[in-house]
Design a protein around this motif. Structure first.
Motif, mmCIF file in Angstrom:
data_model
loop_
_atom_site.group_PDB
_atom_site.id
_atom_site.type_symbol
_atom_site.label_atom_id
_atom_site.label_comp_id
_atom_site.label_asym_id
_atom_site.label_seq_id
_atom_site.Cartn_x
_atom_site.Cartn_y
_atom_site.Cartn_z
ATOM 1 N N SER A 70 24.302 46.784 72.998
ATOM 2 C CA SER A 70 25.515 47.318 73.616
ATOM 3 C C SER A 70 25.156 48.138 74.843
ATOM 4 O O SER A 70 23.987 48.471 75.092
ATOM 5 C CB SER A 70 26.258 48.207 72.621
ATOM 6 O OG SER A 70 25.479 49.366 72.337
ATOM 7 N N CYS A 71 26.178 48.516 75.598
ATOM 8 C CA CYS A 71 25.965 49.384 76.753
ATOM 9 C C CYS A 71 25.291 50.692 76.338
ATOM 10 O O CYS A 71 24.347 51.163 76.988
ATOM 11 C CB CYS A 71 27.294 49.682 77.432
ATOM 12 S SG CYS A 71 28.018 48.276 78.311
ATOM 13 N N TRP B 28 26.787 43.303 79.178
ATOM 14 C CA TRP B 28 26.900 44.519 79.986
ATOM 15 C C TRP B 28 27.946 44.351 81.089
ATOM 16 O O TRP B 28 28.690 45.288 81.392
ATOM 17 C CB TRP B 28 25.546 44.893 80.582
ATOM 18 C CG TRP B 28 24.483 45.119 79.540
ATOM 19 C CD1 TRP B 28 24.688 45.353 78.210
ATOM 20 C CD2 TRP B 28 23.078 45.106 79.744
ATOM 21 N NE1 TRP B 28 23.472 45.497 77.562
ATOM 22 C CE2 TRP B 28 22.470 45.353 78.472
ATOM 23 C CE3 TRP B 28 22.247 44.916 80.844
ATOM 24 C CZ2 TRP B 28 21.094 45.408 78.304
ATOM 25 C CZ3 TRP B 28 20.875 44.975 80.683
ATOM 26 C CH2 TRP B 28 20.308 45.226 79.428
ATOM 27 N N ASN C 179 30.563 42.376 80.965
ATOM 28 C CA ASN C 179 31.886 42.307 80.335
ATOM 29 C C ASN C 179 32.337 43.649 79.774
ATOM 30 O O ASN C 179 33.530 43.838 79.499
ATOM 31 C CB ASN C 179 31.892 41.261 79.221
ATOM 32 C CG ASN C 179 31.686 39.851 79.760
ATOM 33 O OD1 ASN C 179 31.985 39.577 80.920
ATOM 34 N ND2 ASN C 179 31.154 38.960 78.926
ATOM 35 N N ASN C 180 31.412 44.562 79.583
ATOM 36 C CA ASN C 180 31.758 45.880 79.043
ATOM 37 C C ASN C 180 31.605 46.994 80.072
ATOM 38 O O ASN C 180 31.527 48.173 79.718
ATOM 39 C CB ASN C 180 30.914 46.165 77.803
ATOM 40 C CG ASN C 180 31.335 45.327 76.614
ATOM 41 O OD1 ASN C 180 32.276 45.664 75.905
ATOM 42 N ND2 ASN C 180 30.645 44.210 76.398
#
Length: 458
Positions: free
Chosen positions: A285-286, A313, A315-316
């Motif tokens: 995740s980020c 990364w 997309n978030n």
């Protein structure tokens, strides 16, 4: 009558207050002025900034005697805020012979084009790209490195770092067919690399344990060693399976201990690499990626592999954050300057700089305070003792130096800070100078940072 006098007094005081408040503010930063000193608070930029030797990079491999880098493509990298590439040379045609003139000229041409485009590279050499294929003997590796030595010396200015390579498939120090992963042979390759590369260039090993084995130590180096050019101070790390498993596909043996070791060493030597397909762990995740890159002080990361991780990364909405934070991101916070100085006297520079990136600067730079005449633009350049490498993440650095004004005529001068490459051949190139992450301070034509202060020399 008394009331009228009081009212008039308050009007005068109020008018003076608002007048002073208005003159103390500036579009580029708040200035609070007394009789002799100007205090400046700088505004932080939110933009992605392209700086040398850091950030997301492209990775381009080339077969033996293959096609040189494309200059147009290299120049277009500015559109992606990319200033660094990985150049991987496969020497499969020379496992039993010296490198040909054609191969050596390919490498020379690449360096010429990198320099023209304002780009630097991370280098790696390997003898195959398949785990079932053979690598070369130690004798051949040493012969090739002797051939490459003069090319390294002539082009050190555009070499950011060198990944150790040579051993095993992809140069990743595994799958060797020549018994090169013994400690004796690993030491021999590291020592030869350090011998033929200019002392200013740092190399990177595939795992932290390799460095500990080669140098027979376990405690991270400190400031007494880290800023020097001894062999142990020139070796960092690259991780080609970052965030891919609990131990990053064997990058770590004792994960917690070795990560803490890398975190401390990375104050002085670089960490970089690429992601790869996750195994046994979710795609990072980020938050996870940010924590790891901050801990391990990541300087560069491959844009071309592994795509699905990078897309998570994107997309978030943290990819842009990582563009800013990979490597160093230096910010002017405040300065305190005298408004006037005496002819042939001295001037005190008092400036606070913060590093909001993941890592420090690793390669030595030359820093100058520049005095630019507000009348005719004539400049006077004064070298500082300031070592930009010591501006480490999350710690305010107080730059305090006394500068001689000898040789500078009386007049008014804009103050500029230039952080340029240590190599003279590119020292005047703005692409190779460091831009501070502030608003309205960067002069892209000259490659200098405005300190937003004018000094009068009487």
């Amino acid at each position: 009558m008394t009331n009228k006098i009081l009212i008039l007094f308050y009007i005068i005081i109020s008018t003076s207050f608002f007048s002073c408040s208005s003159s103390a503010n500036d579009d580029d930063g708040e200035e609070i002025i007394d009789d002799s000193i100007t205090e400046i608070n700088y505004t932080v930029s939110s933009k992605v900034i392209s700086n040398p030797e850091r950030g997301f990079m492209h990775s381009w491999s080339v077969p033996s005697e293959g096609t040189p880098l494309n200059l147009v493509t290299l120049k277009s990298l500015t559109n992606e805020n990319v200033t660094i590439i990985l150049r991987l040379y496969y020497l499969d045609a020379f496992k039993d012979s010296a490198l040909s003139d054609t191969q050596l000229n390919l490498i020379k041409t690449d360096f010429e084009r990198l320099r023209e485009a304002g780009i630097k590279c991370v280098l790696r050499f390997a003898y195959n790209s398949n785990e079932t294929h053979t690598d070369a003997s130690l004798n051949i590796i040493e012969t090739h490195l002797d051939q490459l030595k003069p090319i390294f010396e002539d082009n050190a200015d555009v070499i950011a770092f060198v990944q150790a390579g040579f051993i095993g498939s992809w140069g990743e120090w595994y799958y060797t067919t020549n018994n090169l992963t013994t400690l004796e042979n690993k030491k021999a390759v590291v020592n030869k690399l350090l011998e033929v590369l200019p002392k200013e260039i740092k190399i990177q090993l595939r795992t932290p344990l390799y460095k500990q084995e080669v140098f027979n130590y376990t405690s991270a180096i400190g400031v007494d060693v880290g800023y020097e050019t001894s062999d142990i101070a020139r070796v960092g790390f690259h991780n080609d399976c970052f965030l891919a498993s609990v131990d990053d596909y064997g990058t770590y043996n004792n994960v917690t201990i070795e990560k803490n070791y890398v975190s401390q060493e990375a104050l002085f030597v670089p960490t970089g690499g690429e992601t790869c397909p996750p195994s046994g762990v979710p795609t990072a995740s980020c938050a996870t990626a940010d924590t790891e890159m901050s801990l391990l002080k990541w300087t560069y990361l491959n844009l071309d592999y592994y795509g699905p991780v990078l897309n998570v990364w994107r997309n978030n909405n943290c990819f842009t954050d990582f563009q800013k934070e990979l490597g160093y991101r230096l910010v002017l916070k405040s300065s305190s300057f005298k408004k006037e100085a005496s002819l042939n006297g001295t001037f005190e520079i008092n400036t606070v700089i913060d590093n909001v990136g993941f890592a420090p600067v690793y390669n030595k730079k030359n820093t100058f305070l520049i005095f630019k005449s507000t009348v005719d633009g004539t400049t006077y350049k004064k070298a500082l003792n300031f070592d930009i490498r010591k501006v480490i993440p999350a710690v305010n650095y107080e730059l305090q130096e006394t500068v001689s004004l000898s040789g500078i005529p009386s007049g008014n001068y804009e103050l500029l800070l230039k952080i340029e490459d240590q190599y003279e051949i590119i020292s005047d190139r703005p692409e190779y100078s460091i831009q501070l992450a502030n608003t309205n301070t960067w002069d892209s034509t000259e490659g200098v940072n405005k300190l937003l202060h004018t000094l009068t020399i009487n």
